[in-house]
Design an enzyme around this catalytic site. Structure first.
Site, PDB file in Angstrom:
ATOM      1  N   CYS A   4      35.376  40.354 106.394  1.00  0.00           N
ATOM      2  CA  CYS A   4      35.384  40.833 105.002  1.00  0.00           C
ATOM      3  C   CYS A   4      34.086  41.608 104.740  1.00  0.00           C
ATOM      4  O   CYS A   4      32.990  41.079 104.953  1.00  0.00           O
ATOM      5  CB  CYS A   4      35.507  39.634 104.070  1.00  0.00           C
ATOM      6  SG  CYS A   4      35.211  40.045 102.351  1.00  0.00           S
ATOM      7  N   ASP A  30      28.522  50.517  93.594  1.00  0.00           N
ATOM      8  CA  ASP A  30      29.698  50.943  94.357  1.00  0.00           C
ATOM      9  C   ASP A  30      29.321  52.144  95.226  1.00  0.00           C
ATOM     10  O   ASP A  30      28.608  53.048  94.794  1.00  0.00           O
ATOM     11  CB  ASP A  30      30.836  51.310  93.394  1.00  0.00           C
ATOM     12  CG  ASP A  30      32.177  51.402  94.109  1.00  0.00           C
ATOM     13  OD1 ASP A  30      33.041  50.543  93.865  1.00  0.00           O
ATOM     14  OD2 ASP A  30      32.363  52.340  94.920  1.00  0.00           O
ATOM     15  N   ASN A  86      40.792  44.902  89.881  1.00  0.00           N
ATOM     16  CA  ASN A  86      42.046  45.267  90.549  1.00  0.00           C
ATOM     17  C   ASN A  86      42.537  44.060  91.345  1.00  0.00           C
ATOM     18  O   ASN A  86      41.750  43.404  92.029  1.00  0.00           O
ATOM     19  CB  ASN A  86      41.821  46.449  91.488  1.00  0.00           C
ATOM     20  CG  ASN A  86      41.470  47.725  90.728  1.00  0.00           C
ATOM     21  OD1 ASN A  86      42.000  47.965  89.643  1.00  0.00           O
ATOM     22  ND2 ASN A  86      40.575  48.518  91.272  1.00  0.00           N
ATOM     23  N   HIS A  97      38.217  40.783  98.439  1.00  0.00           N
ATOM     24  CA  HIS A  97      37.202  39.787  98.071  1.00  0.00           C
ATOM     25  C   HIS A  97      36.995  40.039  96.580  1.00  0.00           C
ATOM     26  O   HIS A  97      36.602  41.156  96.199  1.00  0.00           O
ATOM     27  CB  HIS A  97      35.914  40.009  98.887  1.00  0.00           C
ATOM     28  CG  HIS A  97      34.791  39.058  98.579  1.00  0.00           C
ATOM     29  ND1 HIS A  97      34.105  38.372  99.562  1.00  0.00           N
ATOM     30  CD2 HIS A  97      34.205  38.704  97.410  1.00  0.00           C
ATOM     31  CE1 HIS A  97      33.153  37.633  99.017  1.00  0.00           C
ATOM     32  NE2 HIS A  97      33.196  37.831  97.690  1.00  0.00           N
ATOM     33  N   HIS A  99      36.211  40.996  93.039  1.00  0.00           N
ATOM     34  CA  HIS A  99      35.076  41.742  92.497  1.00  0.00           C
ATOM     35  C   HIS A  99      35.424  42.310  91.137  1.00  0.00           C
ATOM     36  O   HIS A  99      36.555  42.713  90.903  1.00  0.00           O
ATOM     37  CB  HIS A  99      34.632  42.867  93.444  1.00  0.00           C
ATOM     38  CG  HIS A  99      35.738  43.785  93.876  1.00  0.00           C
ATOM     39  ND1 HIS A  99      36.638  43.445  94.873  1.00  0.00           N
ATOM     40  CD2 HIS A  99      36.101  45.017  93.446  1.00  0.00           C
ATOM     41  CE1 HIS A  99      37.495  44.439  95.042  1.00  0.00           C
ATOM     42  NE2 HIS A  99      37.203  45.398  94.187  1.00  0.00           N
TER      43      HIS A  99
HETATM   44  P1  5GP Z   1      39.079  47.909  94.789  1.00  0.00           P
HETATM   45  O1  5GP Z   1      40.036  49.043  94.868  1.00  0.00           O
HETATM   46  O2  5GP Z   1      39.280  46.899  95.885  1.00  0.00           O
HETATM   47  O3  5GP Z   1      39.048  47.279  93.423  1.00  0.00           O
HETATM   48  O4  5GP Z   1      37.654  48.550  94.938  1.00  0.00           O
HETATM   49  C1  5GP Z   1      36.843  48.427  96.058  1.00  0.00           C
HETATM   50  C2  5GP Z   1      35.580  49.201  95.758  1.00  0.00           C
HETATM   51  O5  5GP Z   1      34.642  48.887  96.755  1.00  0.00           O
HETATM   52  C3  5GP Z   1      35.767  50.718  95.766  1.00  0.00           C
HETATM   53  O6  5GP Z   1      35.349  51.241  94.512  1.00  0.00           O
HETATM   54  C4  5GP Z   1      34.875  51.183  96.919  1.00  0.00           C
HETATM   55  O7  5GP Z   1      34.217  52.394  96.638  1.00  0.00           O
HETATM   56  C5  5GP Z   1      33.900  50.033  97.071  1.00  0.00           C
HETATM   57  N1  5GP Z   1      33.423  49.833  98.436  1.00  0.00           N
HETATM   58  C6  5GP Z   1      34.172  49.787  99.568  1.00  0.00           C
HETATM   59  N2  5GP Z   1      33.398  49.554 100.631  1.00  0.00           N
HETATM   60  C7  5GP Z   1      32.132  49.419 100.159  1.00  0.00           C
HETATM   61  C8  5GP Z   1      30.871  49.162 100.816  1.00  0.00           C
HETATM   62  O8  5GP Z   1      30.776  48.988 102.031  1.00  0.00           O
HETATM   63  N3  5GP Z   1      29.782  49.116 100.015  1.00  0.00           N
HETATM   64  C9  5GP Z   1      29.863  49.289  98.661  1.00  0.00           C
HETATM   65  N4  5GP Z   1      28.718  49.224  97.958  1.00  0.00           N
HETATM   66  N5  5GP Z   1      31.025  49.532  98.024  1.00  0.00           N
HETATM   67  C10 5GP Z   1      32.146  49.602  98.782  1.00  0.00           C
HETATM   68 ZN    ZN Z   2      34.735  38.013 101.506  1.00  0.00          ZN
END
Ligand code: 5GP
Ligand code: ZN
Length: 117
Positions: A4, A30, A86, A97, A99
């Site tokens: 993860c 992000d 989301n 995970h 968030h």
């Molecule tokens: P989700 O669509 O799961 O709600 O959003 C995941 C978010 O995590 C996205 O906005 C994406 O830009 C961010 N994200 C994905 N990988 C990483 C990472 O390695 N580091 C950081 N800081 N953000 C990430």
């Molecule tokens: Zn996790």
């Protein structure tokens, strides 16, 4: 959770632009910001999504909700912000995970939900 990415960030195996950390929670910017302020607030405990929360997560979730506006203000969201969680495939969740996205800036954010006709 070995693979993860957010657990890897918690374990410091991956870098992040951290804005907050305590024993239970972490917040970092992000990697693809949608607005001038866009950070993610996560529990250090791996929970897949909001669909998997249990009664014993109540304090942790309360802590996250209390922290979100405090961090938003610290990051310069003086006039409001948007909080997005989301969940699952339909919700567009990409990282499994839990968030909270906290998003803001100077301008009003665009409308998010497009009403069905
Ligand atoms: P989700 O669509 O799961 O709600 O959003 C995941 C978010 O995590 C996205 O906005 C994406 O830009 C961010 N994200 C994905 N990988 C990483 C990472 O390695 N580091 C950081 N800081 N953000 C990430
Ligand atoms: Zn996790």
């Amino acid at each position: 959770m070995d693979n993860c990415i957010f657990c890897k960030i918690v374990r410091k195996e991956l870098p992040c632009n951290k804005i907050y950390e305590d024993e239970d929670l972490m917040a970092f910017n992000d990697i693809h910001p949608a607005a001038p302020v866009h950070f993610l607030l996560i529990p250090k405990l791996h929970i897949d999504s909001l669909a998997e929360i249990q009664d014993h997560h109540q304090n942790l979730l309360g802590k996250m909700l209390l922290l979100a506006p405090r961090l938003a203000k610290e990051q310069g969201c003086d006039d409001g912000f948007r909080t997005i969680i989301n969940t699952g495939h339909v919700g567009g969740q990409e990282v499994l995970h839990l968030h909270f996205h906290v998003i803001g800036g100077r301008k009003r954010l665009p409308g998010m939900i497009h009403h069905q006709g």
